[in-house]
Design a protein around this motif. Structure first.
Motif, short mmCIF file in Angstrom:
data_model
loop_
_atom_site.label_atom_id
_atom_site.label_comp_id
_atom_site.label_asym_id
_atom_site.label_seq_id
_atom_site.Cartn_x
_atom_site.Cartn_y
_atom_site.Cartn_z
N THR A 47 50.48 -15.99 7.49
CA THR A 47 49.99 -16.58 6.24
C THR A 47 49.63 -18.05 6.38
OG1 THR A 47 52.26 -17.04 5.53
CG2 THR A 47 51.29 -14.96 4.82
N TYR A 48 49.64 -18.58 7.59
CA TYR A 48 49.21 -19.95 7.81
C TYR A 48 47.85 -19.96 8.49
CZ TYR A 48 48.76 -24.60 9.72
OH TYR A 48 48.28 -25.84 10.04
N GLU A 49 46.94 -20.76 7.97
CA GLU A 49 45.60 -20.88 8.53
C GLU A 49 44.92 -19.52 8.67
OE1 GLU A 49 43.47 -23.90 9.95
OE2 GLU A 49 44.43 -24.12 8.01
N ILE A 50 44.90 -18.78 7.57
CA ILE A 50 44.13 -17.54 7.52
C ILE A 50 42.66 -17.89 7.70
CG2 ILE A 50 43.47 -15.60 6.03
CD1 ILE A 50 46.20 -15.92 4.64
N PRO A 51 41.91 -17.13 8.49
CA PRO A 51 40.49 -17.45 8.66
C PRO A 51 39.76 -17.54 7.33
CG PRO A 51 41.16 -15.79 10.25
CD PRO A 51 42.32 -15.98 9.33
N ALA A 52 38.81 -18.45 7.23
CA ALA A 52 38.04 -18.62 6.00
C ALA A 52 37.36 -17.32 5.62
CB ALA A 52 37.02 -19.73 6.17
N GLY A 53 37.15 -17.13 4.33
CA GLY A 53 36.47 -15.93 3.86
C GLY A 53 37.41 -14.81 3.47
N ALA A 84 58.49 -25.81 11.07
CA ALA A 84 59.03 -24.45 10.97
C ALA A 84 58.23 -23.51 11.87
CB ALA A 84 58.98 -23.97 9.53
N LYS A 85 58.90 -22.54 12.45
CA LYS A 85 58.27 -21.54 13.31
C LYS A 85 58.56 -20.15 12.77
CE LYS A 85 57.07 -24.84 16.12
NZ LYS A 85 55.69 -25.35 16.15
N PRO A 86 57.53 -19.41 12.31
CA PRO A 86 56.14 -19.81 12.14
C PRO A 86 55.98 -20.78 10.97
CG PRO A 86 56.48 -17.68 11.16
CD PRO A 86 57.78 -18.03 11.81
N PRO A 87 54.81 -21.42 10.87
CA PRO A 87 54.61 -22.39 9.79
C PRO A 87 54.63 -21.71 8.42
CG PRO A 87 52.93 -22.60 11.51
CD PRO A 87 53.64 -21.31 11.76
N GLU A 112 50.35 -13.75 1.15
CA GLU A 112 50.52 -12.41 1.70
C GLU A 112 49.50 -11.43 1.12
OE1 GLU A 112 54.58 -11.30 1.03
OE2 GLU A 112 55.26 -12.23 2.88
N ALA A 113 48.95 -11.76 -0.04
CA ALA A 113 47.96 -10.88 -0.68
C ALA A 113 46.54 -11.11 -0.18
CB ALA A 113 48.00 -11.07 -2.19
N MET A 114 46.36 -12.09 0.72
CA MET A 114 45.02 -12.40 1.24
C MET A 114 44.75 -11.62 2.51
SD MET A 114 44.82 -16.49 0.50
CE MET A 114 43.05 -16.55 0.46
N GLU A 115 43.53 -11.10 2.61
CA GLU A 115 43.10 -10.32 3.76
C GLU A 115 41.70 -10.72 4.19
OE1 GLU A 115 43.24 -6.32 2.41
OE2 GLU A 115 45.44 -6.15 2.54
N TYR A 135 53.34 -26.10 -11.18
CA TYR A 135 52.99 -26.21 -9.76
C TYR A 135 51.53 -25.80 -9.59
CZ TYR A 135 53.32 -24.52 -4.79
OH TYR A 135 53.16 -24.27 -3.45
N PHE A 136 50.81 -26.53 -8.74
CA PHE A 136 49.44 -26.09 -8.41
C PHE A 136 49.15 -26.30 -6.94
CE2 PHE A 136 48.61 -30.60 -9.21
CZ PHE A 136 47.61 -30.91 -8.29
N VAL A 137 48.30 -25.45 -6.41
CA VAL A 137 47.83 -25.53 -5.03
C VAL A 137 46.32 -25.36 -5.04
CG1 VAL A 137 47.74 -24.30 -2.82
CG2 VAL A 137 49.95 -24.78 -3.89
N ILE A 138 45.63 -26.27 -4.36
CA ILE A 138 44.18 -26.20 -4.19
C ILE A 138 43.91 -25.93 -2.72
CG2 ILE A 138 41.99 -27.40 -4.55
CD1 ILE A 138 43.62 -27.22 -7.13
N ASP A 139 43.22 -24.83 -2.40
CA ASP A 139 42.94 -24.44 -1.02
C ASP A 139 41.43 -24.42 -0.80
OD1 ASP A 139 42.54 -23.22 1.44
OD2 ASP A 139 44.24 -21.85 1.22
N PRO A 140 40.84 -25.55 -0.39
CA PRO A 140 39.39 -25.60 -0.20
C PRO A 140 38.89 -24.61 0.85
CG PRO A 140 40.33 -27.81 -0.25
CD PRO A 140 41.47 -26.85 -0.14
N LYS A 141 39.68 -24.37 1.89
CA LYS A 141 39.23 -23.47 2.96
C LYS A 141 38.93 -22.08 2.42
CE LYS A 141 40.70 -21.50 7.40
NZ LYS A 141 41.76 -21.48 8.43
N GLN A 142 39.76 -21.59 1.50
CA GLN A 142 39.57 -20.27 0.92
C GLN A 142 38.87 -20.32 -0.44
OE1 GLN A 142 40.02 -17.80 2.76
NE2 GLN A 142 41.44 -18.54 4.33
N ASP A 143 38.39 -21.51 -0.83
CA ASP A 143 37.73 -21.69 -2.13
C ASP A 143 38.60 -21.09 -3.23
OD1 ASP A 143 35.77 -22.53 -3.90
OD2 ASP A 143 34.58 -20.69 -3.70
#
Length: 428
Positions: A29-35, A370-373, A424-427, A390-398
């Motif tokens: 769940t760290y650095e999931i490929p864009a898209g 942490a391992k894994p991140p 975990e819900a991202m694919e 709480y908020f999170v902005i993830d530009p990589k995944q828009d």
């Protein structure tokens, strides 16, 4: 004095390290490929989690929104606004933001910077003269172990940039046990009915926790920044925020007070045994007062904060309106305290492992230790508050997500779990 992790989690500010996260759940769940896209079935686990939180009495309710590519992919409300009225949570339910107020103030400050109202290297004393006389408190330890506080001049003047990066030396008195923090508590700085001008004078009389620019130190820096904004803008903080941000974005229910009886019925409340936010003062937006705490006094709704988060994801614009120019937004979201900056981090570094800090927002700069991140992407922007919002902005995944809730004691665990379930819900 090193305090327990439990106290650290209570501080009005941002999330601490995610090191306690389950390794099994963090995998992949760290650095999931864009898209990446969202699996709706997996998103259902978010609903299961929050329904259980409500059913077991840990929280009264919460609302979660995830948007990607400008469209909602998940938008659910759970539980009730409060356990007395049992009114359901809606997008118009009003939540106390606590430190998520800082993000709003910081964006408005960047707009004023863009408009030339002040400069980052301006000394704070240019706008609040009493800060020319501020001293730094240095702890001295005698042979018998007793500690005293020596007041020394600052190595350089405190600047507007110091305020925006939390490196001013201004602290809070409700966490930690240093002599300077003890001085904050003893000064009773929240007594009476006062405005930002008076509050700034109270802070100026207290010693700085460290030299300007030396340490990331969470505290009332944003409130002093707000007073600089008032002096430079010639208006009250709320009027400035309405002109430059709240009005253009259509954030009609965001402010400092809730005086309309009909609106007061929309205020979310924590469960009764979880109502102490432990921030050194009472935060009741229904009580009329002069102070507009830029660091933690605002209220909002999901309908409003969604627009703010989308503006951040868009890089400073929303619905055809430019709030911040691209170059201004880039400056705001560039790490200002990383290697080579001279800024140190200690136990109370609330952005957490793997995060730097820009001009008002935490920024993911590396995987962390942490391992894994922990989940997320480089370039992520985030902040949270003592009420659990709480908020999170993830530009990589828009993509962004916003959580609004009122739970000081359960917030860290809930925020950490939500982020885990989102990623975990991202694919791909």
């Amino acid at each position: 004095m090193i305090l327990s992790i439990g106290l650290r989690a209570l501080v009005c500010g941002a999330l601490v390290s995610f090191g306690a996260m389950s390794i099994a759940h963090a995998e992949g769940t760290y650095e999931i490929p864009a898209g990446a896209h969202f699996n709706q079935e997996k998103l259902g686990k978010i609903s299961e989690f929050f329904k259980n939180e409500v059913a077991t009495g840990k929280i009264a309710g919460a609302t979660v929104l995830i948007k990607q590519h400008g469209k909602p992919v998940y938008h659910e409300a759970f539980g009730v606004q409060d356990v007395v009225s049992k009114a359901p949570i809606t997008d118009k339910t009003i939540f106390r933001l606590f430190s998520m107020s800082k993000a709003i103030t910081s964006v408005v400050a960047m707009k004023m910077l863009e408009d030339g109202k002040f400069k980052l290297d301006d000394p704070v004393s240019k706008y609040i003269p009493s800060f020319a006389n501020v001293k730094v408190g240095v702890e001295k330890k005698a042979e018998d172990g007793t500690k005293t506080l020596e007041l020394v001049p600052p190595n350089r003047p405190m600047t507007v940039k110091d305020l925006m990066t939390h490196t001013s030396g201004i602290t809070y008195g409700f966490y930690g046990d240093s002599l300077v923090r003890q001085a904050y508590r003893a000064a009773n700085i929240y007594a009476g009915d006062f405005d930002l001008a008076e509050f700034a004078e109270r802070i100026a009389k207290l010693p700085l926790h460290n030299q300007p620019g030396a340490l990331w130190q969470y505290g009332h820096s944003t409130d002093i920044l707000a007073r600089v904004m008032e002096v430079a803008g010639g208006k009250s903080l709320l009027d400035i925020e309405r002109d430059l941000l709240l009005g253009p974005l259509g954030m009609v229910d965001t402010g400092f007070l809730v005086t309309d009886p009909a609106k007061q019925k929309l205020l979310a409340q924590p469960v009764p045994n979880d109502s102490d936010f432990r921030v050194g003062r009472i935060n009741d937006p229904t009580v009329v007062k002069k102070i507009q705490f830029a660091s933690g006094g605002m209220v909002t709704t999901m309908a409003d904060y969604e627009r703010f988060a989308q503006m951040l994801l868009n890089g400073g614009s929303f619905d055809g309106k430019t709030i911040l120019k691209p170059e201004t937004f880039k400056l705001m979201t560039t790490d200002q305290i990383g290697p080579g900056s001279g800024v140190e981090r200690d136990y109370f570094y609330f952005p957490g492992d793997g995060f730097g800090f820009g001009l008002g927002l935490a920024i993911r700069t590396d995987p962390g230790n942490a391992k894994p991140p922990p989940p997320g992407d480089l370039g992520e922007l985030k902040w949270d508050g003592a009420s659990g919002c709480y908020f999170v902005i993830d530009p990589k995944q828009d993509m962004f997500f916003v959580l609004l809730e009122q739970t000081p004691s359960e917030r860290q665990r809930i925020q950490r779990t939500l982020k885990q379930l989102v990623y975990e819900a991202m694919e791909n």
